[in-house]
Design a protein around this motif. Structure first.
Motif, short mmCIF file in Angstrom:
data_model
loop_
_atom_site.label_atom_id
_atom_site.label_comp_id
_atom_site.label_asym_id
_atom_site.label_seq_id
_atom_site.Cartn_x
_atom_site.Cartn_y
_atom_site.Cartn_z
N THR A 97 -43.15 9.27 -11.25
CA THR A 97 -43.23 10.49 -10.45
C THR A 97 -43.69 11.67 -11.30
O THR A 97 -43.64 11.64 -12.53
CB THR A 97 -41.86 10.84 -9.85
N VAL A 98 -44.15 12.69 -10.60
CA VAL A 98 -44.43 13.98 -11.21
C VAL A 98 -43.45 14.98 -10.61
O VAL A 98 -43.25 15.01 -9.40
CB VAL A 98 -45.89 14.42 -10.96
N GLU A 99 -42.78 15.76 -11.46
CA GLU A 99 -41.79 16.72 -11.01
C GLU A 99 -42.43 18.10 -10.90
O GLU A 99 -43.00 18.60 -11.86
CB GLU A 99 -40.60 16.75 -11.96
N ILE A 100 -42.31 18.69 -9.70
CA ILE A 100 -42.91 19.99 -9.40
C ILE A 100 -41.81 20.98 -9.07
O ILE A 100 -40.98 20.71 -8.20
CB ILE A 100 -43.90 19.87 -8.22
N GLN A 101 -41.82 22.12 -9.74
CA GLN A 101 -40.87 23.19 -9.44
C GLN A 101 -41.55 24.19 -8.52
O GLN A 101 -42.55 24.82 -8.89
CB GLN A 101 -40.40 23.89 -10.71
N THR A 102 -41.03 24.34 -7.32
CA THR A 102 -41.64 25.20 -6.31
C THR A 102 -41.29 26.66 -6.57
O THR A 102 -40.38 26.96 -7.35
CB THR A 102 -41.18 24.80 -4.90
N PRO A 103 -41.98 27.60 -5.92
CA PRO A 103 -41.64 29.02 -6.07
C PRO A 103 -40.21 29.33 -5.62
O PRO A 103 -39.65 30.35 -6.05
CB PRO A 103 -42.67 29.73 -5.18
N ASP A 104 -39.63 28.50 -4.75
CA ASP A 104 -38.24 28.69 -4.32
C ASP A 104 -37.25 28.03 -5.27
O ASP A 104 -36.08 27.88 -4.94
CB ASP A 104 -38.05 28.12 -2.91
N ASP A 105 -37.73 27.58 -6.44
CA ASP A 105 -36.91 26.99 -7.49
C ASP A 105 -36.34 25.62 -7.10
O ASP A 105 -35.30 25.21 -7.60
CB ASP A 105 -35.76 27.94 -7.89
N ASP A 106 -37.03 24.92 -6.20
CA ASP A 106 -36.68 23.54 -5.90
C ASP A 106 -37.47 22.62 -6.81
O ASP A 106 -38.67 22.84 -7.05
CB ASP A 106 -36.99 23.20 -4.44
N LEU A 107 -36.81 21.57 -7.32
CA LEU A 107 -37.49 20.59 -8.15
C LEU A 107 -37.81 19.37 -7.27
O LEU A 107 -36.90 18.70 -6.78
CB LEU A 107 -36.62 20.18 -9.34
N VAL A 108 -39.09 19.12 -7.04
CA VAL A 108 -39.53 18.06 -6.14
C VAL A 108 -40.17 16.95 -6.96
O VAL A 108 -41.07 17.21 -7.76
CB VAL A 108 -40.54 18.59 -5.10
N ALA A 109 -39.69 15.71 -6.77
CA ALA A 109 -40.28 14.55 -7.43
C ALA A 109 -41.27 13.89 -6.48
O ALA A 109 -40.89 13.40 -5.42
CB ALA A 109 -39.18 13.56 -7.84
N VAL A 110 -42.53 13.89 -6.86
CA VAL A 110 -43.60 13.31 -6.03
C VAL A 110 -44.10 12.05 -6.71
O VAL A 110 -44.52 12.10 -7.88
CB VAL A 110 -44.76 14.30 -5.84
N PRO A 111 -44.08 10.90 -6.06
CA PRO A 111 -44.56 9.67 -6.70
C PRO A 111 -46.06 9.72 -6.97
O PRO A 111 -46.83 10.31 -6.20
CB PRO A 111 -44.21 8.56 -5.68
#
Length: 278
Positions: free
Chosen positions: A142-156
């Motif tokens: 996965t690639v981990e993306i930190q959104t502007p709302d400070d959520d950490l999203v793991a995208v495969p």
């Protein structure tokens, strides 16, 4: 009995010495991965410009190199390294994986591809299937993306095969920002365009070696202006857009330029266009 003999020829005799060797190799690989990731991230966080992004890009490549090296050391200890054995083992693994872990393995393969092609790397601002943010970590799956709302999203990494990857800065320090203004059609367009350009030029976040473009588009309800400019650091993009918007509204209001009254469908289109920008 024949099957047992085949398996006996496939695997070496595992004694305590072999187990200790395998354990030491795996432990060393884990330690090297942890030390390299923390060391490279520590070094990159203290640098700027292209060097920072290049060091960030070394993190997944280093991890992949350590894992492949450990696997190459461990495999001959467990398996007799002959052509027949390797073909048998790879065939069995491929069959099992193909049925049980197709998506997982596809993500791993895409992870290897991403480490080579670099569609994203730590420090990049990307949009993957509606998820926009800064890449914080590129793993094997996965690639981990930190959104502007400070959520950490793991995208495969699996998304690489059939989804577009929007990369706003692509390993560099230049990221274009857009500030929109919706104005009443009765105004002096030339003056507004110059005023909005001056607003961008006087921003504390502006990167001066990149162009400033003011785009005007006439609509049935008024005129849509967009300031396209670049902040000094991609992480300042939201502060930059806010600064342009607030000071731009102040300048336009002081000059008596009215905002457009958008019909509901136009407002919806404008909102969708703003979301697609990120």
């Amino acid at each position: 009995m024949d099957d047992q003999k085949k398996y006996a020829r496939l695997f070496n005799d595992i004694d305590s010495q072999a187990l200790i060797t395998v354990g030491l190799v795996l432990l060393s690989a884990i330690v090297l991965i942890i030390v390299s990731q923390r060391g490279l991230n520590w070094l990159a966080s203290r640098l700027h410009g292209q060097v920072r992004f290049r060091i960030f890009a070394l993190v997944p490549l280093t991890r992949l190199f350590v894992l492949i090296t450990a696997l190459a050391i461990v495999t001959p200890i467990i398996i007799e390294p002959s052509l027949r054995n390797m073909v048998t083992l790879l065939g069995a693994l491929g069959l099992a994986i193909g049925f049980a872990m197709k998506d997982y393995v596809s993500s791993l393969i895409a992870g290897v591809v991403s480490a080579i092609e670099l569609p994203y790397r730590p420090g990049d601002w990307v949009n993957i299937e509606g998820t926009y943010g800064e890449v914080k970590h590129v793993g094997l799956r996965t690639v981990e993306i930190q959104t502007p709302d400070d959520d950490l999203v793991a995208v495969p990494h699996l998304k690489l095969w059939d989804h577009a990857i929007y990369n706003a800065n692509n390993g560099g320090t230049s990221l274009q920002c857009v500030a929109s203004f919706y104005l009443h059609p009765e105004h002096e367009a030339g003056w507004v365009r110059k005023a909005l350009r001056d607003v961008a030029l006087t921003s504390a976040y502006l990167k001066f070696d990149q162009p400033i473009i003011v785009v005007a588009e006439e609509k049935p309800w008024g005129t849509h202006y967009r300031i396209r400019a670049y902040p000094v650091d991609p992480r300042q993009q939201f502060l930059f857009i806010t600064d342009l918007t607030v000071r731009g509204k102040t300048v336009l209001s002081a000059a008596g330029v009215r905002s457009a009254l958008l019909p509901p469908d136009a407002a919806l289109d404008a909102r969708n266009a703003a979301q697609s920008t990120y």
